[in-house]
Design an enzyme around this catalytic site. Structure first.
Site, PDB file in Angstrom:
ATOM      1  N   CYS A 263      -9.485  29.859   5.865  1.00  0.00           N
ATOM      2  CA  CYS A 263      -8.823  29.296   4.680  1.00  0.00           C
ATOM      3  C   CYS A 263      -9.801  28.462   3.847  1.00  0.00           C
ATOM      4  CB  CYS A 263      -7.633  28.445   5.129  1.00  0.00           C
ATOM      5  SG  CYS A 263      -6.975  27.338   3.869  1.00  0.00           S
TER       6      CYS A 263
ATOM      7  N   CYS B 227      -8.671  24.898   2.988  1.00  0.00           N
ATOM      8  CA  CYS B 227      -8.746  24.047   4.193  1.00  0.00           C
ATOM      9  C   CYS B 227     -10.129  23.413   4.313  1.00  0.00           C
ATOM     10  CB  CYS B 227      -8.456  24.865   5.448  1.00  0.00           C
ATOM     11  SG  CYS B 227      -6.787  25.544   5.534  1.00  0.00           S
TER      12      CYS B 227
END
Length: 273
Positions: A34, A37
């Site tokens: 991600c 993230c």
């Protein structure tokens, strides 16, 4: 000061739920693949060093039970847990100022912010000795915090501690864009202080530049900008365009959204063009 920890299905109750009765827990549900993230990760790492909390990182691919239990549908998904219950949360990445505001609304306290506020009160009470001692304590506790280094550098300018100012700013490099521009502006403030203390000449423009520098150091930015603008109007070549450069430094100190920056940037453009 808090800490950051990687947690799993088997130790979540001990490391997060039980700890949340002592200090709030910030749970970061993330995935290695991600991109957002990875953007949020360094901000939460700073939070762990600065705030009185636990930052618990949960890899959803390795801990699917937790992801399902907390109904994680997208990452990053951040949840605040206090006294064993979810208090609030957000999905995605918040800019750092909004992240700090979010934490404040959750009553998660920053030890650094508390320390800086105590310093502000000491300075308002005209107690620089106490302020210096508190700065020294905070710098020992948060040695890598750039915001603290910038605030301390501004303080040491007022105390004529040139070597300390240069040491504090030396570590802030161009690859840290959120701090580098302000660091350069603080360096300019140091130059203003040196010009205020030791004027470079006795001519009219020299006296005006020195006066404007003193005003900038004292925080009287509007009066300083007025004088620097007059220097630009009088002689662009003075100090190799020093009047304009001084105004740009003050703009950097104030920020692009400050009313004085907006007004005097327009005024400067009018004079230049």
């Amino acid at each position: 000061m808090g800490y950051s920890i990687e947690v799993y299905d088997h130790n979540f109750e001990q490391e997060v739920l039980e700890k949340s009765y002592e200090v709030p827990a910030i749970v970061d549900f993330y995935a290695v693949w991600c991109g957002p993230c990875q953007m949020l990760k360094p901000m939460l790492e700073k939070v762990a060093l600065e705030y009185d909390c636990v930052v618990a990182k949960v890899n959803i691919d390795e801990n699917q039970y937790l992801a399902q239990a907390f109904r994680v549908e997208g990452v990053p998904d951040v949840k605040i847990i206090r006294n064993g219950e979810v208090l609030d949360g957000f999905v995605g990445v918040l800019p750092e100022p909004q992240l700090r505001e979010f934490l404040a609304n959750c009553n998660i306290e920053s030890g650094l912010d508390q320390g800086l506020e105590a310093i502000r009160q000491a300075l308002l009470g005209e107690n620089p000795t106490e302020a210096e001692a508190m700065f020294a304590s905070l710098l020992t506790k948060y040695p890598e915090n750039r915001r603290l280094r910038l605030e301390a550098a501004k303080f040491y300018i007022s105390e004529d501690e040139v070597a300390k100012v240069e040491e504090l700013l030396a570590v802030i490099q161009a690859d840290e864009p959120e701090f580098f521009a302000e660091a350069q502006a603080v360096k300019a403030l140091l130059q203003f202080k040196m010009e205020c203390n030791h004027p470079s000449g006795e001519g009219e423009l020299d006296r005006r530049f020195s006066q404007a520098s003193c005003l900038a150091v004292a925080g009287n930015y509007e009066e300083a900008l007025q004088l620097f603008l007059k220097i630009v109007e009088s002689d662009r070549s003075y100090k190799k365009d020093g009047g304009r450069k001084a105004m740009l430094s003050i703009f950097d100190l104030l920020g692009n959204d400050h009313p004085l920056t907006k007004v005097y940037r327009r005024n400067l453009m009018t004079v230049l063009f």
